[in-house]
Design an enzyme around this catalytic site. Structure first.
Site, PDB file in Angstrom:
ATOM      1  N   GLY A  15      50.243  35.827  41.376  1.00 45.00           N
ATOM      2  CA  GLY A  15      51.309  36.421  42.111  1.00 45.00           C
ATOM      3  C   GLY A  15      51.243  36.196  43.615  1.00 45.00           C
ATOM      4  O   GLY A  15      52.188  35.956  44.515  1.00 45.00           O
TER       5      GLY A  15
ATOM      6  N   ARG B 253      57.664  29.658  53.029  1.00 46.13           N
ATOM      7  CA  ARG B 253      57.977  31.183  53.019  1.00 46.13           C
ATOM      8  C   ARG B 253      56.421  31.553  52.785  1.00 46.13           C
ATOM      9  O   ARG B 253      56.446  32.606  52.208  1.00 46.13           O
ATOM     10  CB  ARG B 253      58.568  31.814  51.855  1.00 46.13           C
ATOM     11  CG  ARG B 253      60.141  31.309  52.251  1.00 46.13           C
ATOM     12  CD  ARG B 253      61.051  31.761  50.806  1.00 46.13           C
ATOM     13  NE  ARG B 253      62.498  31.308  50.980  1.00 46.13           N
ATOM     14  CZ  ARG B 253      63.433  32.414  51.275  1.00 46.13           C
ATOM     15  NH1 ARG B 253      63.095  33.526  51.395  1.00 46.13           N
ATOM     16  NH2 ARG B 253      64.744  32.032  51.289  1.00 46.13           N
TER      17      ARG B 253
ATOM     18  N   ARG C 175      49.817  31.948  34.113  1.00 42.81           N
ATOM     19  CA  ARG C 175      49.700  33.120  35.116  1.00 42.81           C
ATOM     20  C   ARG C 175      48.309  33.853  35.094  1.00 42.81           C
ATOM     21  O   ARG C 175      47.823  34.192  33.979  1.00 42.81           O
ATOM     22  CB  ARG C 175      50.748  34.194  34.952  1.00 42.81           C
ATOM     23  CG  ARG C 175      50.673  35.431  35.387  1.00 42.81           C
ATOM     24  CD  ARG C 175      51.922  36.364  35.567  1.00 42.81           C
ATOM     25  NE  ARG C 175      51.576  37.597  35.421  1.00 42.81           N
ATOM     26  CZ  ARG C 175      50.890  38.479  36.424  1.00 42.81           C
ATOM     27  NH1 ARG C 175      50.761  37.574  37.471  1.00 42.81           N
ATOM     28  NH2 ARG C 175      50.888  39.736  36.460  1.00 42.81           N
TER      29      ARG C 175
ATOM     30  N   GLY D 137      46.297  37.426  36.907  1.00 39.25           N
ATOM     31  CA  GLY D 137      46.505  38.340  37.524  1.00 39.25           C
ATOM     32  C   GLY D 137      46.068  39.744  37.050  1.00 39.25           C
ATOM     33  O   GLY D 137      45.083  39.636  36.447  1.00 39.25           O
ATOM     34  N   THR D 138      46.910  40.919  37.305  1.00 41.55           N
ATOM     35  CA  THR D 138      46.272  42.058  37.039  1.00 41.55           C
ATOM     36  C   THR D 138      47.576  42.774  36.382  1.00 41.55           C
ATOM     37  O   THR D 138      48.664  42.720  36.414  1.00 41.55           O
ATOM     38  CB  THR D 138      45.788  42.867  38.157  1.00 41.55           C
ATOM     39  OG1 THR D 138      46.893  43.053  39.335  1.00 41.55           O
ATOM     40  CG2 THR D 138      44.600  42.426  38.982  1.00 41.55           C
TER      41      THR D 138
ATOM     42  N   ASP E 203      44.133  49.007  36.196  1.00 39.08           N
ATOM     43  CA  ASP E 203      44.393  50.588  36.439  1.00 39.08           C
ATOM     44  C   ASP E 203      44.737  51.005  35.038  1.00 39.08           C
ATOM     45  O   ASP E 203      45.481  50.111  34.312  1.00 39.08           O
ATOM     46  CB  ASP E 203      45.113  50.967  37.593  1.00 39.08           C
ATOM     47  CG  ASP E 203      46.426  50.483  37.428  1.00 39.08           C
ATOM     48  OD1 ASP E 203      47.478  51.125  37.065  1.00 39.08           O
ATOM     49  OD2 ASP E 203      46.600  49.163  37.896  1.00 39.08           O
TER      50      ASP E 203
END
Length: 236
Positions: free
Chosen positions: A21, A44, A88, A90-91, A205
């Site tokens: 991300g 961007r 993908r 990520g977390t 988490d």
């Protein structure tokens, strides 16, 4: 052949891409794990890179947060740049009490509260599932490395700050392993355009217990996941 959101030239991206991300995480992956790295897009500040891992050409690019951003980049990468495998990395936040922080989850399917896949599927429910070959490649890589992975459903949320925390009870009852914000959209785009997609996330988490990983633990677990995923990527 720039698109509205990517200014890379034709052929700039490899067929296989890691898709975090955060664009700065994409930069970190490229600079830490790849060789012969070239930055190929920066519209961007959504940075994208191409390099090699053990001799195989691999790209990495940020997707932004949430299904809309991820879907825009995934569409342009697949449709306009010929990317065939989007993974993908990520977390996520864990839901199930059987899942622990630092666990690695492979999203076999992605539930969601977003309507995006209904929009692309004529109002019907679309089963947003990962590509089997990609999933199997990462599972086999995990076995070789001795890394335990959890495989099952994840939930791609439209809202980070949910007004209905009781929904987590339903998710746990239905066996959802963790919550993130992109996979269901990514899987839908991949199916729409005939590409392959997978979501691999580490648990940063635990939503139920409140337990969190330290910054050092997150980085170590993330690095292990990236190596595992790259080892799978070179077999594709």
């Amino acid at each position: 052949m720039a698109t509205p959101h990517i200014n890379a030239v034709e052929g700039a991206f490899a067929e296989t891409m890691l898709f975090p991300g955060d664009p700065l995480r994409a930069k970190y992956i490229a600079e830490t794990f790849l060789e012969n790295v070239e930055q190929v897009t920066d519209v961007r500040n959504m940075l994208g890179f191409t390099g090699t891992y053990k001799g195989k050409r691999i790209s990495v690019m940020g997707s932004g947060m949430g299904i809309p951003s991820c879907s825009i980049y995934a569409t342009e990468l697949i449709r306009d740049y010929g990317v065939k495998n989007l993974i993908r990395v990520g977390t996520c936040g864990a839901i199930s009490t059987d899942v622990k922080v630092r666990d690695v989850i492979i999203g076999m399917g992605a539930c969601t509260d977003s309507a995006v896949n209904r929009l692309r599927f004529k109002g019907q429910d679309f089963a947003a599932i990962a590509n089997y070959e990609l999933m199997n490649a990462v599972i086999e890589s995990a076995k070789v490395r001795g890394t335990k992975v959890r495989v099952g459903n994840i939930f791609s949320a439209d809202l980070f700050y949910t007004p209905d925390p009781q929904m987590f009870d339903v998710m746990e009852k239905m066996g959802v392993l963790g919550v993130e914000m992109e996979a269901a959209g990514l899987y839908g785009v991949a199916h729409e355009f005939g590409a392959r997609a997978l979501c691999v996330v580490t648990v940063s988490d635990h939503i139920r217990t409140g337990e969190k990983t330290s910054a050092e633990e997150r980085q170590t677990t993330f690095n292990d996941m990236i190596i595992m995923t790259l080892e799978a990527a070179i077999t594709l």
